[in-house]
Design an enzyme around this catalytic site. Structure first.
Site, PDB file in Angstrom:
ATOM      1  N   LYS A 101       0.852  -1.189   0.000  1.00  0.00           N
ATOM      2  CA  LYS A 101       0.000   0.000   0.000  1.00  0.00           C
ATOM      3  C   LYS A 101       0.886   1.237   0.000  1.00  0.00           C
ATOM      4  CE  LYS A 101      -4.109   1.519  -0.416  1.00  0.00           C
ATOM      5  NZ  LYS A 101      -4.806   1.228  -1.655  1.00  0.00           N
ATOM      6  N   SER A 112      -8.579  -0.405  -5.325  1.00  0.00           N
ATOM      7  CA  SER A 112      -8.860   0.067  -3.968  1.00  0.00           C
ATOM      8  C   SER A 112     -10.365   0.212  -3.777  1.00  0.00           C
ATOM      9  CB  SER A 112      -8.103   1.378  -3.695  1.00  0.00           C
ATOM     10  OG  SER A 112      -6.718   1.158  -3.679  1.00  0.00           O
TER      11      SER A 112
END
Length: 622
Positions: free
Chosen positions: A200, A406
């Site tokens: 991430k 996402s």
């Protein structure tokens, strides 16, 4: 004296008010006149003419809403920095219509003002161009130069010509974000980063000065796959192999030395273009093909927007008695609340899905996604409506465009089926939160914060910093959000939670890899997703329509006065920032914006819990 002073101020204010009202009135009158002239002017498509696809701007899934009055003021009082947009569906519609129009004999790809388009959008257009050629009609591409985006479309032409002083710019794909750790340290801004997921990397620009090895590994994988798709598509259409692409400076230098540095000759020698022609020579070629226009100067032609208007003058109204497949477009960053077209609002996009669910004529829904994510809360609001549509007995199919990662993947996960283009960027399943505090920066300026509060919770702020215990609590919330993300995908996709975690961790994938992992169901276009949704609803005869936001009375009035076409035409193409000073200023502005967004949680970062599922690496520079 005082009375005269106030009287003078009043007269000045009154004059300014009248001046502003008069300026608005003049702008509106000009808009009305232009709109009337454009509506009354008959668009003629000459027999045996060329459709000139002069595309200007960026290829998009949905046009960004622009307030007509704002656009008019931008045009009247200064240029706007907003880029022009070209709706992919409009381009495909125009080409498909021209394929069966006896008046159109050929297409001229005039691409010099087209400056960006993801691979999935380019493929939709080239597929339409292939059908045009199969109908026995030639396609010609000509320009002063070709960028990577432009050349992909040009490669679908029967013949490519370029100006003798022109060149190519085909450099591959890459992602090079700005990193601000040292700058933040020098400003003594404290960074509080909360995240889950090895890959991430959305927060890396705040905590590093370079890209982490994990991020490089993940990004290189999907970038190489995307580049391989580009090369394969182009090489299939042109007379060369994929090894004709230059991937090292040594390769390019050796080839350029064989033509003494002449970029145009390089393009001809290595098969990128078929011939070199000036604009006048190209015009003469098409005059020989279809004849000259009424003035005798140019080849007979109809431009893209003119032809689009000619086939859209009499839009067909949906039949209220037929079954429907509704398409809801979710394009842009996902934020809380209501947003106009071009952004995804948790409330507004959920309302579009609800509108489709409550329409008795709608039997199936397609959620078309082009988003790198954003607010977790808003994403869940939208997913709740996806579940409500399924509960109502209506199938819903998620169709991924350029990117659905996402939060973009979050809103797709619970659909009956997930379709994606082979070039779709997806995954990036991870969560993060960021808070910047300025206690040390303020201290350097001699500014301090002190006081009392009823609880310890109130003592943390951007001016005082964050207590480590409070930071631990925030991290727990982020970890809980990530666990919810994994559990939701596991249940919706019927996958083992541990397996989901293994391919999640915030890592970005291209659709073919996501298909292997079970994150999506099929590779295909939006049209194929629509057909699949209809099949799931057992529909044989149906209409397709896009669910649009309902405009306010003011917005409807302004669009009627100014016209949507005029509004778009008032937005000039973004200028290229190619000087060192502008690049530096852009970097500073980018840093300031990121700090402001994190500190104030405004506009783009407005999740009520300050928790996001956002992919900042999903954009690709070309």
């Amino acid at each position: 004296m005082i009375a005269k002073l106030f009287k003078g101020i009043w007269h000045a204010l009154n004059f300014s008010r009248r001046l502003l009202v008069n300026l608005v009135f003049v702008v509106l009158i000009v808009g009305v006149v232009v709109a009337m002239m454009s509506s009354e002017e008959e668009i003629l498509v000459p027999q045996d003419s060329v459709l000139r696809l002069n595309l200007s701007g960026m290829l998009v899934e949905q046009l960004t809403y622009v307030d007509p009055v704002d656009a008019a003021f931008d045009d009247a009082f200064g240029p706007s920095d907003k880029p022009m947009e070209v709706l992919v569906d409009d381009v495909v519609k125009v080409i498909n219509k021209a394929t069966h129009d006896d008046r159109i004999k050929a297409i001229h790809l005039d691409l010099k003002s087209l400056y960006h388009g993801h691979l999935d959008k380019l493929r939709d257009i080239t597929s339409a161009l292939d059908a045009f050629k199969e109908a026995g009609k030639p396609v010609y591409a000509h320009g002063p130069y070709f960028t990577q985006t432009q050349y992909y479309l040009a490669s679908a032409a029967n013949e490519i010509s370029m100006h003798p002083y022109g060149g190519l710019s085909i450099k591959g794909f890459g992602t090079y974000p700005m990193y601000f750790k040292d700058a933040l340290d020098k400003l003594q801004i404290t960074q509080h980063i909360f995240r889950v997921g090895t890959y991430k990397s959305a927060v890396e620009p705040f905590i590093r000065n370079d890209m982490s090895d994990a991020a490089k590994e993940a990004n290189k994988l999907w970038l190489n796959s995307l580049w391989a798709q580009y090369k394969e598509d182009v090489a299939t259409r042109r007379p060369f192999d994929t090894d004709n692409f230059d991937e090292t400076l040594t390769q390019l230098g050796e080839k350029m030395s064989t033509v003494a540095g002449d970029s145009a000759q390089f393009a001809v020698k290595y098969g990128w273009v078929d011939s070199l022609k000036t604009d006048q020579q190209f015009n003469d070629k098409l005059v020989e093909l279809v004849g000259a226009d009424a003035k005798g100067n140019k080849y007979k032609q109809v431009k893209f927007k003119e032809y689009l208007a000619s086939i859209s003058n009499f839009p067909t109204q949906p039949n209220p008695f037929t079954d429907k497949v509704a398409v809801v477009v979710a394009k842009g960053q996902i934020v809380d609340g209501k947003r106009k077209a071009g952004m995804i609002g948790g409330d507004s996009t959920a309302a579009l899905l609800r509108k489709a669910r409550l329409d008795n004529n709608v039997k199936a829904v397609v959620l078309r996604i082009d988003s790198g994510g954003g607010s977790m809360f808003a994403s869940e609001q939208i997913r709740n409506e996806v579940l409500a549509i399924k509960a109502a007995g209506k199938p819903i199919v998620a169709s991924m465009g350029s990117v659905a990662a996402s939060g973009g993947y979050w809103i797709a996960a619970s659909a009956n089926e997930i379709w994606a283009s082979p070039s779709t960027i997806t995954g990036s399943i991870g969560i993060f939160g960021t808070i910047f505090t300025f206690e040390n920066s303020l201290k350097e300026l001699g500014v301090y914060s002190d006081g009392v509060a009823t609880t310890e919770l109130k003592s943390s702020s951007i001016s005082r910093g964050i207590d480590p215990q409070y930071a631990d609590i925030i991290q727990m919330g982020v970890e809980d959000a990530y666990d919810k993300f994994l559990s939701m995908i596991s249940e919706a996709r019927n996958l083992n939670k541990a397996d989901v975690n293994e391919v999640a961790q915030g890592r970005v994938w291209l659709a073919p890899q996501a298909l292997e992992f079970g994150l999506i169901d099929k590779l295909g276009t939006k049209e194929e997703a629509i057909k699949s949704a209809a099949a799931l609803a057992s529909l044989e005869h149906y209409e397709v329509f896009t669910v649009e936001q309902t405009l306010s009375e003011k917005e409807q009035l302004m669009q009627q006065i100014l016209g949507a076409e005029l509004v778009q035409s008032l937005l000039p193409r973004a200028t290229q920032q190619d000087t060192l000073q502008k690049v530096t200023q852009q970097s500073i502005n980018q840093l300031i914006n990121k700090v402001q967004q994190s500190a104030n949680m405004i506009e783009l970062y407005n999740d009520p819990n300050s928790i996001y599922s956002l992919c900042t690496m999903c954009d690709v520079s070309q």
